[in-house]
Design an enzyme around this catalytic site. Structure first.
Site, PDB file in Angstrom:
ATOM      1  N   TYR A  63     -25.135  23.416 -12.523  1.00 52.43           N
ATOM      2  CA  TYR A  63     -25.665  23.318 -11.255  1.00 52.43           C
ATOM      3  C   TYR A  63     -26.324  22.634 -10.698  1.00 52.43           C
ATOM      4  O   TYR A  63     -26.930  22.643  -9.125  1.00 52.43           O
ATOM      5  CB  TYR A  63     -26.109  25.404 -11.353  1.00 52.43           C
ATOM      6  CG  TYR A  63     -25.350  26.376 -11.841  1.00 52.43           C
ATOM      7  CD1 TYR A  63     -23.926  26.355 -11.675  1.00 52.43           C
ATOM      8  CD2 TYR A  63     -26.050  27.158 -12.072  1.00 52.43           C
ATOM      9  CE1 TYR A  63     -23.483  26.960 -11.982  1.00 52.43           C
ATOM     10  CE2 TYR A  63     -25.648  28.567 -12.519  1.00 52.43           C
ATOM     11  CZ  TYR A  63     -23.477  28.359 -13.024  1.00 52.43           C
ATOM     12  OH  TYR A  63     -22.890  29.174 -13.264  1.00 52.43           O
TER      13      TYR A  63
ATOM     14  N   HIS B 239     -21.266  27.134 -21.967  1.00 49.68           N
ATOM     15  CA  HIS B 239     -20.203  26.855 -20.171  1.00 49.68           C
ATOM     16  C   HIS B 239     -18.486  26.950 -20.075  1.00 49.68           C
ATOM     17  O   HIS B 239     -17.796  28.065 -19.493  1.00 49.68           O
ATOM     18  CB  HIS B 239     -20.600  25.872 -18.752  1.00 49.68           C
ATOM     19  CG  HIS B 239     -20.498  26.157 -18.118  1.00 49.68           C
ATOM     20  ND1 HIS B 239     -21.832  26.550 -16.614  1.00 49.68           N
ATOM     21  CD2 HIS B 239     -20.658  27.251 -16.828  1.00 49.68           C
ATOM     22  CE1 HIS B 239     -22.019  26.717 -15.775  1.00 49.68           C
ATOM     23  NE2 HIS B 239     -20.665  27.361 -16.305  1.00 49.68           N
TER      24      HIS B 239
END
Length: 276
Positions: free
Chosen positions: A47, A105
């Site tokens: 992010y 992730h």
């Protein structure tokens, strides 16, 4: 507030997601979310906003024991050595000495899963995270990840909303005493115009988004992390603890799932058959 109790750790079931927020927006929104009452925050290396999230948490005035923080390791960092170094960097950006939950992730079939899980175990051993887990792992890989880990895995974070049936993943996770964290829980706002969700919401004086989040949290072992760049929407998402859906409502929402319901596609398509 609803909590999930995982082996003695209380985790707020409703969290605040920060995907697509830049550092400045993440700093502002995390602080605002804390004012609203959120105590569970989610970020990731990918992010590129861990610094902003860290600043927002500092600005909130919350003590370290008063919130639960998750970050996620990007697959490019899954090789042993790279993984540990990347977590040190994440902690530097967050300005913390540990996170509460550290996730892989996405699966990465270019690096043996056994090696990656061993490295994840090492950072837990070193105290850089309290809990470890995975994200976007299908059932076969959940089984392999659990088998490779010396520590129990706490969470699998996956796309989950009314249009995507995750019952097989949920069944697998529950069999291993793992929780599911739902990202994209509002199906990129598609729930807002859904006739079923609108009708159910009218009966409770709630929006389709609030009904959807309530549906998720009424499922055993499920958490949700809606994201928002608006304090108004973040506040509305949090206003779901004063009503309860009926069994009929829950069943009607379950019926919304469809074969083409998945919205998130990875930028890569791992084969998921790398030798253990």
């Amino acid at each position: 507030m609803i909590f999930r109790n995982w082996q003695g750790t209380k985790i707020p079931a409703l969290g605040f997601g920060t995907y697509e927020l830049d550092n400045a927006s993440a700093e502002h929104m995390v602080a605002e979310a804390a004012k609203i009452g959120y105590r569970h925050f989610d970020t990731a290396q990918m992010y590129h906003n861990e610094e902003g999230v860290g600043r927002g948490l500092k600005a909130s005035g919350l003590s370290r024991d008063d919130y639960f923080l998750t970050t996620k390791i990007w697959p490019d960092n899954f090789q042993s050595g790279d993984l540990q170094t990347s977590v040190v960097e994440s902690l530097r950006k967050l300005d913390l000495d540990h996170v509460d939950l550290l996730l892989l992730h996405w699966p990465n079939d270019d690096i043996p899963l056994r090696e990656t899980i061993a490295a994840l175990n090492e950072v837990k051993n070193l105290g850089m995270t309290h809990l470890i887990g995975i994200s976007n792992f299908p059932t076969a890989l959940i089984e392999r990840a659990v088998g490779h880990s010396d520590f129990p895995l706490a969470v699998n974070q996956v796309e989950y909303h009314p249009y995507l049936d995750q019952s097989k993943v949920l069944e697998c996770l529950r069999s291993h005493d793992m929780l599911l964290t739902a990202y994209c829980p509002l199906a990129r706002a598609k729930v807002m115009n859904d006739e079923t969700l609108v009708a159910i919401g009218k009966a409770y004086g709630k929006s389709p988004a609030q009904v959807t989040l309530r549906w998720l949290l009424q499922q055993d072992g499920v958490m949700a992390i809606p994201k928002s760049g608006s304090p108004k929407n973040a506040k509305a998402n949090f206003d779901i603890f004063d009503f309860e859906l009926s069994d009929t409502d829950m069943a009607d929402i379950n019926e919304l799932a469809r074969p083409d319901g998945r919205l998130i596609d990875p930028d890569f398509a791992p084969e998921w058959d790398q030798a253990a």
